[in-house]
Scaffold this active site. Structure first.
Site, PDB file in Angstrom:
ATOM      1  N   ASP A  56     -16.656   0.030  22.485  1.00  0.00           N
ATOM      2  CA  ASP A  56     -15.789   1.094  22.995  1.00  0.00           C
ATOM      3  C   ASP A  56     -14.416   0.461  23.176  1.00  0.00           C
ATOM      4  O   ASP A  56     -14.209  -0.353  24.083  1.00  0.00           O
ATOM      5  CB  ASP A  56     -16.340   1.608  24.344  1.00  0.00           C
ATOM      6  CG  ASP A  56     -15.382   2.578  25.039  1.00  0.00           C
ATOM      7  OD1 ASP A  56     -14.362   2.958  24.437  1.00  0.00           O
ATOM      8  OD2 ASP A  56     -15.667   2.943  26.200  1.00  0.00           O
ATOM      9  N   LYS A  58      -3.907   1.475  22.492  1.00  0.00           N
ATOM     10  CA  LYS A  58      -4.626   2.564  21.811  1.00  0.00           C
ATOM     11  C   LYS A  58      -3.725   3.781  21.600  1.00  0.00           C
ATOM     12  O   LYS A  58      -3.866   4.493  20.609  1.00  0.00           O
ATOM     13  CB  LYS A  58      -5.844   2.941  22.658  1.00  0.00           C
ATOM     14  CG  LYS A  58      -6.759   3.941  22.001  1.00  0.00           C
ATOM     15  CD  LYS A  58      -8.026   4.049  22.803  1.00  0.00           C
ATOM     16  CE  LYS A  58      -8.964   5.083  22.260  1.00  0.00           C
ATOM     17  NZ  LYS A  58     -10.207   5.120  23.028  1.00  0.00           N
ATOM     18  N   GLU A 101     -16.120   9.281  20.409  1.00  0.00           N
ATOM     19  CA  GLU A 101     -16.583   8.898  21.751  1.00  0.00           C
ATOM     20  C   GLU A 101     -17.584   9.905  22.343  1.00  0.00           C
ATOM     21  O   GLU A 101     -18.618   9.489  22.880  1.00  0.00           O
ATOM     22  CB  GLU A 101     -15.382   8.692  22.670  1.00  0.00           C
ATOM     23  CG  GLU A 101     -14.627   7.408  22.302  1.00  0.00           C
ATOM     24  CD  GLU A 101     -13.195   7.380  22.804  1.00  0.00           C
ATOM     25  OE1 GLU A 101     -12.803   8.278  23.558  1.00  0.00           O
ATOM     26  OE2 GLU A 101     -12.464   6.453  22.427  1.00  0.00           O
ATOM     27  N   ASP A 139     -14.750  13.810  29.703  1.00  0.00           N
ATOM     28  CA  ASP A 139     -14.393  12.386  29.774  1.00  0.00           C
ATOM     29  C   ASP A 139     -13.048  12.220  30.491  1.00  0.00           C
ATOM     30  O   ASP A 139     -11.993  12.499  29.920  1.00  0.00           O
ATOM     31  CB  ASP A 139     -14.323  11.841  28.333  1.00  0.00           C
ATOM     32  CG  ASP A 139     -13.960  10.360  28.281  1.00  0.00           C
ATOM     33  OD1 ASP A 139     -13.574   9.790  29.318  1.00  0.00           O
ATOM     34  OD2 ASP A 139     -14.064   9.768  27.198  1.00  0.00           O
TER      35      ASP A 139
END
Ligand code: AMP
Length: 585
Positions: free
Chosen positions: A10, A72, A149, A171
């Site tokens: 991850d 990211k 994800e 999330d």
């Protein structure tokens, strides 16, 4: 030679993790210091040494120009980022993080690792996915798959489970929020729609608390701590810690001594924040996430009632208000028993194992199958009653766990409170199992509505510690309930044994002889369990349309059995019997 390991990664905005599936279990791999979470920070020291993770994060506070965070967010861009005066592509910075995770996995597994599955957000464009793949290659990893994800999260909870199920993955991390609707079809998890906000997360909650603390300092000491970077950094840390406390407790204390010195005088901060006030502060943020949830549902052309399961991912989903609001909207309790920080990496590891052809199943965690709570005064079936069941530890919480809730006295000068502890799911406490009770006597002579904090600690051995503390005086009383996870209490166990002895004949060892037939009030349950077993055996041979109905009925029966609700058993049992009869004939 050991089978080649494929790791699951991850690669997160704030944190990254690596996991592996071995012998039917998923392990999130710790580094040499035992840390499973690697902050997604990369830096270079003044001497030119490369820093990754916690060390880089520490450096960020003092030397931001030599440190890179949240890379990211830049993936897929061609613009280089600068670190200690040198330019790097976003892929290169991500590759440094991946290389560290690869090394951690190699040290743990004692073998070289060359293959990986990496997760990316569902909304990532092709360019962002390509950049992530390149980062993997730069790090010396063959990226076998890149999976979304939310898909990874769904695999953790649902691998090998029911087909056609619609799942919402919520999330909420430190700085990003994503919501996705996914469906499992023929063993493949598919993201149907997703939505989110790239700049919304737990960090915003911290900022709200910081604002509150700054206002307090202004009011009580007349100082503006926002102008002092060191004081501000301390407040941020204290706010984040308080936020975590408020996830499990109704109050959090914030004590920061010598926060600042103003005209030679030290400034101490000492405040208490209640969960109620905190929840008011963060409600606008939660509302924004819920708007996104509705947009994602519209994108999937689903109504809330069509969603069968809600999965919680990201550290900030430990906030009780998140869970409560989702439960209000969907009518089902969201699931968060798998550590929401590690869930995505675990899903990547499950995917990695199935790429290698392994039969994998969902992750198992130790959870409590029951809800524990107390009775309180409130509205029950439209009337005020003292038998309202208020849950404190919810069914399906990972154990060990501890939770506190605040209750209020009813009367002025109330001398005592009675605490009655129940196990069960019914709103009417009397319909649940009473597992313990005690009195807290000698309360201070306080006005009505004085807070009493009730705390429950459930450990892995099934011991439930319960304490009640008068907030004003600290007066406290506690009890321990052994075997809280047992469904039948000692008297019922003895009763059941006697009934069996009776059925088998006093001297029968149970090996045979007397034809045992279930007796008494449990007969319906025994019949229902037998019916379930049979239905499950016959499920495969049923037509698709029947299967769906059977599965629904099986679930209804299971629920009624879990709730101990005899009344709710009859109807689904009858319907299921009818289908089985028709299948057999
Ligand atoms: P993630 O990006 O998924 O690692 O999530 C990190 C965010 O979760 C940060 O804002 C943390 O402060 C927050 N967080 C972690 N633990 C808790 C907790 N117990 N209660 C509330 N927020 C938490």
């Amino acid at each position: 030679m050991a089978k080649e390991a494929v790791i699951g990664i991850d690669l997160g905005t704030t944190n990254s993790e690596v996991a592996v599936y071995q012998q039917g279990r998923v392990t999130v791999i710790p580094d040499a210091e035992g840390r499973k979470i690697l902050p997604s920070f990369v830096g270079v020291t003044a001497e030119g040494t490369l820093l990754v993770g916690e060390e880089a994060r520490n450096q960020y506070i003092v030397f931001p120009e030599r440190t890179v965070r949240s890379i990211k967010r830049r993936m897929g861009e061609t613009e280089p980022v600068s670190m200690a005066g040198q330019n790097y592509l976003p892929q290169e910075i991500s590759a440094i993080i991946l290389k560290r995770l690869k090394a951690t996995a190699e040290a743990y597994l004692g073998q070289p690792v060359q293959k990986a599955v990496i997760t990316v957000p569902a909304y990532f464009s092709d360019a962002q996915r390509q950049a992530t793949r390149e980062a993997g290659e730069i790090a010396g990893l063959d990226v076998l798959r890149m999976i979304n994800e939310p898909t990874a999260a769904a695999l953790v909870y649902e691998a090998g489970k029911q087909e056609g199920k619609k799942i919402l993955v919520y999330d909420l991390g430190g700085g990003t929020f994503d919501v996705s609707v996914v469906r499992i079809e023929q063993g493949v998890v598919e993201v149907i729609s997703s939505h989110g906000d790239n700049h919304l997360g737990g960090d915003d909650f911290d900022e709200k608390i910081v604002e509150h603390l700054l206002a307090q300092l202004q009011e009580s000491h007349g100082v503006d701590a926002a102008t002092d970077p060191r004081a501000l950094a301390r407040l941020r840390r204290a706010a984040e810690a308080a936020k975590r406390v408020l996830s499990d407790h109704p109050y959090a204390r914030i004590d920061e001594e010598y926060l600042q010195e103003v005209q030679g005088k030290p400034i101490h901060l000492s405040v208490e924040l209640s969960r109620i006030d905190y929840e008011e502060m963060i409600t606008p943020f939660i509302d924004r996430t819920l708007e996104a949830v509705h947009i994602a549902l519209r994108g999937a052309q689903l109504t809330t009632s069509a969603v069968e399961s809600i999965l919680l991912v990201g550290g900030a989903t430990r906030t009780p208000l998140v869970v409560r609001r989702l439960e209000e909207i969907f009518g089902v309790r969201p699931r968060g028993e798998v550590d929401p920080d590690l869930c995505v990496a675990m899903g990547a590891a499950i995917q990695a194992a199935s790429v290698q052809g392994e039969e994998v199943s969902a992750v198992l965690v130790d959870i409590t199958p029951y809800t524990f709570g107390v009775s309180a005064v409130g509205q029950l079936n439209g009337m005020t009653s003292s038998d309202l069941f208020v849950p404190v530890i919810h069914k399906n919480s990972a154990i060990p766990t501890h939770k506190s809730e605040v209750f209020y006295t009813m009367m002025e000068d109330q001398p005592e409170v009675e605490v009655r502890i129940f196990q069960g799911e019914n709103k009417d406490a009397r319909k649940n199992r009473l597992i313990g009770e005690f009195m807290v006597e000698g309360l201070s002579r306080a006005p009505a509505n004085s807070p009493v904090v009730l705390r429950m600690d459930l450990d892995a051995d099934g011991l439930l510690h319960v304490s009640a503390t008068e907030k004003k005086s600290g007066l406290s009383k506690r009890i321990t309930i052994g075997d809280a996870l047992r469904h039948l209490d000692a008297a019922e166990m003895a009763g059941a044994r006697t009934r069996l002895d009776h059925l088998f004949g006093e001297n029968d060892d149970g090996a045979g002889g007397a034809g045992a037939r279930p007796a008494g009030g449990h007969q319906e349950e025994v019949m229902a369990r037998a019916l379930l077993e049979k239905a499950e055996r016959m499920l495969e041979q049923a037509a698709e349309a029947d299967q769906e109905e059977m599965i629904n009925l099986i679930e209804d029966i299971r629920q009624a059995l879990t709730d101990g609700d005899q009344d709710a058993l009859a109807e689904p049992c009858e319907a299921l019997s009818e289908i089985l009869f028709y299948l057999e004939t």
